[in-house]
Design an enzyme around this catalytic site. Structure first.
Site, PDB file in Angstrom:
ATOM      1  N   ASN A 133      67.189  81.443  42.810  1.00  0.00           N
ATOM      2  CA  ASN A 133      68.631  81.712  42.883  1.00  0.00           C
ATOM      3  C   ASN A 133      69.251  80.744  43.885  1.00  0.00           C
ATOM      4  O   ASN A 133      69.079  80.902  45.095  1.00  0.00           O
ATOM      5  CB  ASN A 133      68.829  83.173  43.321  1.00  0.00           C
ATOM      6  CG  ASN A 133      70.279  83.504  43.590  1.00  0.00           C
ATOM      7  OD1 ASN A 133      71.178  82.756  43.205  1.00  0.00           O
ATOM      8  ND2 ASN A 133      70.509  84.619  44.266  1.00  0.00           N
ATOM      9  N   TRP A 134      69.972  79.750  43.365  1.00  0.00           N
ATOM     10  CA  TRP A 134      70.526  78.705  44.248  1.00  0.00           C
ATOM     11  C   TRP A 134      71.814  79.158  44.921  1.00  0.00           C
ATOM     12  O   TRP A 134      72.403  78.390  45.703  1.00  0.00           O
ATOM     13  CB  TRP A 134      70.770  77.419  43.450  1.00  0.00           C
ATOM     14  CG  TRP A 134      69.525  76.762  42.924  1.00  0.00           C
ATOM     15  CD1 TRP A 134      68.236  77.227  43.065  1.00  0.00           C
ATOM     16  CD2 TRP A 134      69.421  75.548  42.174  1.00  0.00           C
ATOM     17  NE1 TRP A 134      67.348  76.372  42.444  1.00  0.00           N
ATOM     18  CE2 TRP A 134      68.046  75.330  41.890  1.00  0.00           C
ATOM     19  CE3 TRP A 134      70.347  74.620  41.702  1.00  0.00           C
ATOM     20  CZ2 TRP A 134      67.601  74.230  41.160  1.00  0.00           C
ATOM     21  CZ3 TRP A 134      69.898  73.516  40.984  1.00  0.00           C
ATOM     22  CH2 TRP A 134      68.536  73.321  40.722  1.00  0.00           C
ATOM     23  N   LYS A 135      72.301  80.337  44.600  1.00  0.00           N
ATOM     24  CA  LYS A 135      73.520  80.882  45.216  1.00  0.00           C
ATOM     25  C   LYS A 135      74.650  79.836  45.183  1.00  0.00           C
ATOM     26  O   LYS A 135      74.785  79.123  44.196  1.00  0.00           O
ATOM     27  CB  LYS A 135      73.243  81.360  46.638  1.00  0.00           C
ATOM     28  CG  LYS A 135      71.997  82.237  46.719  1.00  0.00           C
ATOM     29  CD  LYS A 135      71.890  82.960  48.015  1.00  0.00           C
ATOM     30  CE  LYS A 135      70.543  83.660  48.094  1.00  0.00           C
ATOM     31  NZ  LYS A 135      70.509  84.756  49.017  1.00  0.00           N
ATOM     32  N   HIS A 183      73.126  91.654  42.089  1.00  0.00           N
ATOM     33  CA  HIS A 183      72.548  91.046  43.294  1.00  0.00           C
ATOM     34  C   HIS A 183      73.219  91.657  44.533  1.00  0.00           C
ATOM     35  O   HIS A 183      74.417  91.945  44.517  1.00  0.00           O
ATOM     36  CB  HIS A 183      72.752  89.531  43.274  1.00  0.00           C
ATOM     37  CG  HIS A 183      71.976  88.842  44.359  1.00  0.00           C
ATOM     38  ND1 HIS A 183      72.429  88.783  45.662  1.00  0.00           N
ATOM     39  CD2 HIS A 183      70.768  88.237  44.347  1.00  0.00           C
ATOM     40  CE1 HIS A 183      71.528  88.146  46.399  1.00  0.00           C
ATOM     41  NE2 HIS A 183      70.510  87.803  45.632  1.00  0.00           N
ATOM     42  N   GLU A 193      74.299  90.498  47.217  1.00  0.00           N
ATOM     43  CA  GLU A 193      75.494  89.819  47.735  1.00  0.00           C
ATOM     44  C   GLU A 193      76.727  90.172  46.909  1.00  0.00           C
ATOM     45  O   GLU A 193      77.840  90.229  47.433  1.00  0.00           O
ATOM     46  CB  GLU A 193      75.245  88.299  47.781  1.00  0.00           C
ATOM     47  CG  GLU A 193      74.310  87.949  48.936  1.00  0.00           C
ATOM     48  CD  GLU A 193      73.380  86.780  48.683  1.00  0.00           C
ATOM     49  OE1 GLU A 193      73.647  85.974  47.775  1.00  0.00           O
ATOM     50  OE2 GLU A 193      72.368  86.678  49.404  1.00  0.00           O
ATOM     51  N   GLU A 223      64.899  94.005  45.445  1.00  0.00           N
ATOM     52  CA  GLU A 223      65.259  93.142  46.569  1.00  0.00           C
ATOM     53  C   GLU A 223      65.797  94.002  47.707  1.00  0.00           C
ATOM     54  O   GLU A 223      67.009  94.311  47.738  1.00  0.00           O
ATOM     55  CB  GLU A 223      66.329  92.141  46.134  1.00  0.00           C
ATOM     56  CG  GLU A 223      65.878  91.204  45.030  1.00  0.00           C
ATOM     57  CD  GLU A 223      66.645  89.892  45.082  1.00  0.00           C
ATOM     58  OE1 GLU A 223      66.016  88.857  45.309  1.00  0.00           O
ATOM     59  OE2 GLU A 223      67.868  89.909  44.947  1.00  0.00           O
ATOM     60  N   GLY A 233      67.236  86.751  52.781  1.00  0.00           N
ATOM     61  CA  GLY A 233      67.748  85.702  53.662  1.00  0.00           C
ATOM     62  C   GLY A 233      67.478  85.946  55.134  1.00  0.00           C
ATOM     63  O   GLY A 233      68.089  85.295  55.986  1.00  0.00           O
ATOM     64  N   SER A 284      62.946  86.948  51.046  1.00  0.00           N
ATOM     65  CA  SER A 284      62.188  86.073  51.941  1.00  0.00           C
ATOM     66  C   SER A 284      60.812  85.689  51.393  1.00  0.00           C
ATOM     67  O   SER A 284      59.836  85.609  52.151  1.00  0.00           O
ATOM     68  CB  SER A 284      62.082  86.704  53.334  1.00  0.00           C
ATOM     69  OG  SER A 284      63.377  86.842  53.899  1.00  0.00           O
ATOM     70  N   GLY A 298      65.448  83.027  46.946  1.00  0.00           N
ATOM     71  CA  GLY A 298      66.727  82.435  47.330  1.00  0.00           C
ATOM     72  C   GLY A 298      66.502  81.167  48.139  1.00  0.00           C
ATOM     73  O   GLY A 298      66.300  80.084  47.597  1.00  0.00           O
ATOM     74  N   GLY A 299      66.486  81.305  49.468  1.00  0.00           N
ATOM     75  CA  GLY A 299      66.404  80.155  50.380  1.00  0.00           C
ATOM     76  C   GLY A 299      65.321  79.147  50.028  1.00  0.00           C
ATOM     77  O   GLY A 299      65.584  77.937  49.994  1.00  0.00           O
TER      78      GLY A 299
HETATM   79  C1  PEP Z   1      67.916  86.252  46.837  1.00  0.00           C
HETATM   80  O1  PEP Z   1      68.944  85.627  47.042  1.00  0.00           O
HETATM   81  O2  PEP Z   1      67.804  86.910  45.790  1.00  0.00           O
HETATM   82  C2  PEP Z   1      66.839  86.185  47.826  1.00  0.00           C
HETATM   83  C3  PEP Z   1      65.786  86.932  47.644  1.00  0.00           C
HETATM   84  O3  PEP Z   1      67.027  85.359  48.902  1.00  0.00           O
HETATM   85  P1  PEP Z   1      65.895  84.922  49.980  1.00  0.00           P
HETATM   86  O4  PEP Z   1      64.680  84.471  49.197  1.00  0.00           O
HETATM   87  O5  PEP Z   1      66.514  83.805  50.743  1.00  0.00           O
HETATM   88  O6  PEP Z   1      65.583  86.105  50.816  1.00  0.00           O
END
Ligand code: PEP
Length: 257
Positions: free
Chosen positions: A12-14, A101, A103, A175, A181, A220, A241-242
Protein backbone atom coordinates in the site's frame (compact mmCIF):
# COMPACT_ATOMS: atom_id res chain seq x y z
CA UNK A 1 -5.23 -23.44 8.13
CA UNK A 2 -3.71 -22.51 4.77
CA UNK A 3 -6.11 -21.86 1.88
CA UNK A 4 -5.47 -23.20 -1.61
CA UNK A 5 -5.24 -19.71 -3.07
CA UNK A 6 -1.84 -18.06 -3.45
CA UNK A 7 -0.30 -16.10 -0.58
CA UNK A 8 -0.75 -12.39 -1.28
CA UNK A 9 2.00 -9.84 -0.64
CA UNK A 10 0.34 -6.44 -0.97
CA UNK A 11 2.07 -3.05 -0.96
CA UNK A 12 0.00 0.00 0.00
CA UNK A 13 1.88 3.05 -1.28
CA UNK A 14 -0.61 5.43 0.39
CA UNK A 15 -0.12 9.09 -0.71
CA UNK A 16 3.49 8.62 -1.81
CA UNK A 17 5.32 8.53 -5.16
CA UNK A 18 5.31 10.82 -8.15
CA UNK A 19 4.81 9.26 -11.56
CA UNK A 20 8.52 8.87 -12.19
CA UNK A 21 9.14 7.41 -8.71
CA UNK A 22 6.24 4.98 -9.08
CA UNK A 23 7.46 3.72 -12.46
CA UNK A 24 10.96 3.24 -11.09
CA UNK A 25 9.71 1.33 -8.04
CA UNK A 26 7.44 -0.95 -10.10
CA UNK A 27 10.21 -1.64 -12.65
CA UNK A 28 12.72 -2.45 -9.94
CA UNK A 29 10.31 -4.73 -8.10
CA UNK A 30 9.47 -6.63 -11.27
CA UNK A 31 13.21 -7.03 -11.92
CA UNK A 32 14.13 -8.06 -8.40
CA UNK A 33 11.32 -10.60 -8.09
CA UNK A 34 11.43 -12.01 -11.63
CA UNK A 35 13.09 -15.22 -10.46
CA UNK A 36 12.86 -14.87 -6.65
CA UNK A 37 9.13 -14.87 -5.93
CA UNK A 38 8.15 -18.21 -4.37
CA UNK A 39 5.77 -20.15 -6.64
CA UNK A 40 2.83 -19.96 -4.24
CA UNK A 41 2.82 -16.12 -4.05
CA UNK A 42 1.31 -13.13 -5.82
CA UNK A 43 2.33 -9.49 -5.43
CA UNK A 44 -0.28 -6.73 -5.37
CA UNK A 45 0.76 -3.09 -5.80
CA UNK A 46 -1.61 -0.35 -4.60
CA UNK A 47 -0.19 2.95 -5.90
CA UNK A 48 -1.97 6.30 -5.64
CA UNK A 49 -4.60 6.89 -8.36
CA UNK A 50 -2.29 9.19 -10.35
CA UNK A 51 0.29 6.42 -10.84
CA UNK A 52 -2.05 3.50 -11.64
CA UNK A 53 -1.74 3.79 -15.42
CA UNK A 54 2.05 4.07 -15.33
CA UNK A 55 2.44 1.15 -12.92
CA UNK A 56 0.08 -0.96 -15.05
CA UNK A 57 2.37 -0.27 -18.01
CA UNK A 58 5.50 -1.16 -16.02
CA UNK A 59 3.94 -4.45 -14.90
CA UNK A 60 2.52 -5.52 -18.24
CA UNK A 61 5.01 -8.39 -18.67
CA UNK A 62 5.56 -9.13 -14.97
CA UNK A 63 4.36 -12.51 -13.86
CA UNK A 64 2.13 -12.78 -10.78
CA UNK A 65 2.02 -9.01 -10.23
CA UNK A 66 -1.44 -7.51 -9.67
CA UNK A 67 -2.65 -3.92 -9.57
CA UNK A 68 -5.10 -2.47 -7.09
CA UNK A 69 -6.62 0.79 -5.88
CA UNK A 70 -6.57 2.15 -2.34
CA UNK A 71 -10.12 3.47 -2.59
CA UNK A 72 -13.12 4.21 -4.83
CA UNK A 73 -16.67 5.49 -4.60
CA UNK A 74 -19.42 2.84 -4.74
CA UNK A 75 -21.35 4.01 -7.79
CA UNK A 76 -21.26 3.28 -11.52
CA UNK A 77 -20.83 6.96 -12.43
CA UNK A 78 -22.43 10.29 -11.57
CA UNK A 79 -22.12 13.64 -9.89
CA UNK A 80 -19.54 12.67 -7.24
CA UNK A 81 -16.89 15.37 -7.51
CA UNK A 82 -13.41 14.14 -6.76
CA UNK A 83 -14.35 10.45 -6.71
CA UNK A 84 -13.33 7.47 -8.84
CA UNK A 85 -15.62 4.61 -9.91
CA UNK A 86 -14.64 0.93 -9.94
CA UNK A 87 -14.98 0.63 -13.72
CA UNK A 88 -12.51 3.52 -14.17
CA UNK A 89 -10.01 1.57 -12.09
CA UNK A 90 -10.65 -1.60 -14.07
CA UNK A 91 -10.07 0.45 -17.22
CA UNK A 92 -6.55 1.12 -15.92
CA UNK A 93 -5.90 -2.55 -15.19
CA UNK A 94 -6.93 -2.76 -11.53
CA UNK A 95 -8.26 -6.09 -10.31
CA UNK A 96 -8.18 -5.37 -6.56
CA UNK A 97 -9.21 -2.62 -4.15
CA UNK A 98 -9.03 -1.86 -0.43
CA UNK A 99 -11.93 -0.85 1.79
CA UNK A 100 -11.93 0.10 5.46
CA UNK A 101 -8.24 0.93 5.82
CA UNK A 102 -7.70 2.42 9.29
CA UNK A 103 -6.52 5.73 7.81
CA UNK A 104 -9.84 6.05 5.96
CA UNK A 105 -11.79 5.07 9.10
CA UNK A 106 -9.87 7.22 11.57
CA UNK A 107 -8.48 10.12 9.52
CA UNK A 108 -11.24 10.47 6.92
CA UNK A 109 -14.16 9.37 9.08
CA UNK A 110 -15.46 6.50 6.94
CA UNK A 111 -18.26 4.58 8.61
CA UNK A 112 -18.95 0.83 8.62
CA UNK A 113 -22.02 1.63 6.49
CA UNK A 114 -20.00 3.24 3.70
CA UNK A 115 -17.36 0.51 3.96
CA UNK A 116 -20.05 -2.16 3.61
CA UNK A 117 -21.40 -0.44 0.48
CA UNK A 118 -17.91 -0.27 -0.99
CA UNK A 119 -17.20 -3.95 -0.37
CA UNK A 120 -20.50 -5.08 -1.92
CA UNK A 121 -20.32 -2.64 -4.86
CA UNK A 122 -16.69 -3.50 -5.60
CA UNK A 123 -17.39 -7.23 -5.57
CA UNK A 124 -20.41 -6.83 -7.81
CA UNK A 125 -18.31 -4.73 -10.19
CA UNK A 126 -15.82 -7.61 -10.41
CA UNK A 127 -13.06 -6.30 -8.16
CA UNK A 128 -11.33 -8.48 -5.59
CA UNK A 129 -12.04 -6.60 -2.37
CA UNK A 130 -9.72 -6.47 0.65
CA UNK A 131 -11.63 -5.42 3.75
CA UNK A 132 -9.31 -4.00 6.44
CA UNK A 133 -10.27 -4.33 10.09
CA UNK A 134 -8.45 -3.85 13.38
CA UNK A 135 -8.67 -2.60 16.92
CA UNK A 136 -7.20 0.56 18.45
CA UNK A 137 -4.79 0.38 21.39
CA UNK A 138 -7.52 1.48 23.79
CA UNK A 139 -9.85 -1.24 22.57
CA UNK A 140 -7.06 -3.81 23.02
CA UNK A 141 -6.32 -2.57 26.55
CA UNK A 142 -10.01 -2.89 27.37
CA UNK A 143 -10.00 -6.54 26.20
CA UNK A 144 -12.32 -5.79 23.27
CA UNK A 145 -10.28 -7.21 20.38
CA UNK A 146 -12.64 -10.09 19.56
CA UNK A 147 -15.71 -7.89 19.90
CA UNK A 148 -14.26 -5.19 17.60
CA UNK A 149 -13.07 -7.61 14.92
CA UNK A 150 -16.38 -9.49 14.82
CA UNK A 151 -18.31 -6.22 14.71
CA UNK A 152 -16.24 -4.74 11.87
CA UNK A 153 -16.52 -7.99 9.91
CA UNK A 154 -20.27 -8.34 10.35
CA UNK A 155 -20.92 -4.68 9.53
CA UNK A 156 -18.37 -4.47 6.70
CA UNK A 157 -19.71 -7.59 5.01
CA UNK A 158 -23.44 -7.08 5.62
CA UNK A 159 -24.26 -6.09 2.06
CA UNK A 160 -21.75 -8.43 0.43
CA UNK A 161 -23.17 -11.42 2.29
CA UNK A 162 -26.44 -11.07 0.42
CA UNK A 163 -24.66 -10.69 -2.91
CA UNK A 164 -23.59 -14.36 -3.29
CA UNK A 165 -19.88 -13.61 -3.03
CA UNK A 166 -17.31 -16.02 -4.47
CA UNK A 167 -14.85 -16.35 -1.57
CA UNK A 168 -11.83 -16.11 -3.86
CA UNK A 169 -12.83 -12.52 -4.60
CA UNK A 170 -12.72 -11.40 -0.98
CA UNK A 171 -9.81 -11.03 1.44
CA UNK A 172 -9.69 -9.67 4.98
CA UNK A 173 -6.69 -7.72 6.27
CA UNK A 174 -6.22 -7.74 10.05
CA UNK A 175 -4.42 -4.46 10.78
CA UNK A 176 -4.25 -3.48 14.44
CA UNK A 177 -4.38 0.32 14.37
CA UNK A 178 -1.56 0.60 16.94
CA UNK A 179 0.77 -1.41 14.66
CA UNK A 180 0.27 0.63 11.47
CA UNK A 181 3.24 2.83 10.69
CA UNK A 182 4.54 2.61 14.26
CA UNK A 183 7.28 -0.02 13.93
CA UNK A 184 5.44 -2.00 16.61
CA UNK A 185 4.47 -5.32 15.06
CA UNK A 186 1.84 -7.53 16.72
CA UNK A 187 3.18 -10.57 18.57
CA UNK A 188 2.71 -13.94 16.80
CA UNK A 189 0.30 -15.00 19.58
CA UNK A 190 -1.81 -11.84 18.98
CA UNK A 191 -1.87 -12.46 15.23
CA UNK A 192 -2.80 -16.12 15.74
CA UNK A 193 -5.69 -15.32 18.05
CA UNK A 194 -7.02 -12.44 15.93
CA UNK A 195 -6.86 -14.49 12.73
CA UNK A 196 -8.60 -17.42 14.45
CA UNK A 197 -11.47 -15.10 15.48
CA UNK A 198 -11.69 -13.79 11.91
CA UNK A 199 -11.65 -17.30 10.42
CA UNK A 200 -14.36 -18.51 12.80
CA UNK A 201 -16.55 -15.49 12.03
CA UNK A 202 -16.07 -15.97 8.28
CA UNK A 203 -17.06 -19.63 8.59
CA UNK A 204 -20.15 -18.64 10.53
CA UNK A 205 -21.05 -16.12 7.84
CA UNK A 206 -20.11 -18.01 4.68
CA UNK A 207 -20.12 -21.64 5.92
CA UNK A 208 -17.53 -23.76 4.01
CA UNK A 209 -16.59 -20.81 1.80
CA UNK A 210 -15.37 -18.93 4.89
CA UNK A 211 -12.39 -21.27 5.00
CA UNK A 212 -11.28 -20.13 1.55
CA UNK A 213 -11.18 -16.39 2.21
CA UNK A 214 -7.64 -15.06 2.52
CA UNK A 215 -6.70 -13.35 5.78
CA UNK A 216 -3.74 -10.96 5.55
CA UNK A 217 -1.82 -9.41 8.43
CA UNK A 218 -0.78 -5.75 8.24
CA UNK A 219 1.08 -3.50 10.68
CA UNK A 220 4.82 -2.78 10.56
CA UNK A 221 5.70 -5.82 8.44
CA UNK A 222 9.41 -5.58 7.60
CA UNK A 223 11.98 -7.87 5.95
CA UNK A 224 13.14 -9.13 9.35
CA UNK A 225 9.69 -10.20 10.62
CA UNK A 226 7.91 -11.23 7.39
CA UNK A 227 8.93 -14.89 7.32
CA UNK A 228 7.83 -15.47 10.93
CA UNK A 229 4.44 -13.88 10.22
CA UNK A 230 3.82 -15.59 6.89
CA UNK A 231 4.23 -19.07 8.37
CA UNK A 232 1.56 -18.57 11.05
CA UNK A 233 -1.71 -20.47 10.91
CA UNK A 234 -4.48 -18.60 9.08
CA UNK A 235 -2.05 -16.02 7.70
CA UNK A 236 -2.53 -16.01 3.91
CA UNK A 237 -0.48 -12.94 3.12
CA UNK A 238 0.58 -9.51 4.33
CA UNK A 239 -0.44 -5.91 3.67
CA UNK A 240 2.63 -3.69 3.83
CA UNK A 241 2.74 0.11 4.05
CA UNK A 242 6.08 1.79 4.84
CA UNK A 243 8.30 -1.10 3.78
CA UNK A 244 6.56 -1.30 0.38
CA UNK A 245 7.93 2.10 -0.62
CA UNK A 246 11.46 0.82 -1.29
CA UNK A 247 12.19 -1.95 -3.78
CA UNK A 248 14.79 -3.69 -1.63
CA UNK A 249 12.62 -3.99 1.49
CA UNK A 250 9.41 -4.94 -0.33
CA UNK A 251 11.19 -7.49 -2.53
CA UNK A 252 12.78 -9.00 0.60
CA UNK A 253 9.32 -9.33 2.22
CA UNK A 254 7.80 -10.86 -0.93
CA UNK A 255 10.60 -13.43 -1.13
CA UNK A 256 10.81 -14.12 2.63
CA UNK A 257 10.58 -17.78 3.62
C1 PEP B 1 -0.77 -0.15 6.01
O1 PEP B 1 -0.73 0.99 5.59
O2 PEP B 1 -1.72 -0.89 5.69
C2 PEP B 1 0.32 -0.62 6.87
C3 PEP B 1 0.22 -1.81 7.39
O3 PEP B 1 1.37 0.24 7.08
P1 PEP B 1 2.79 -0.14 7.77
O4 PEP B 1 3.29 -1.40 7.09
O5 PEP B 1 3.66 1.03 7.50
O6 PEP B 1 2.55 -0.37 9.21
Amino acid sequence: MKTNVKTLIAGNWKMYKTLAQAEKLADRLADRLADKLPADREVLLLPPFTALGAVAFSLKDANRFLLGAQNFYPAQEGAFTGEIAPFMLQDLGCTHALAGHSERRHVLGETDGLISRKVAFGLQAGLHMILCIGETLDQRKQGKVEHVLKGQLLLGLTEAKDAAVAPETLSIAYEPVWAIGTGEVAKPSDILSAHAVIRKTLEEMFLDCGGKIRILYGGSVKPDNAAAILCLDNVNGVLVGGASLQDDSFAAIAAAV
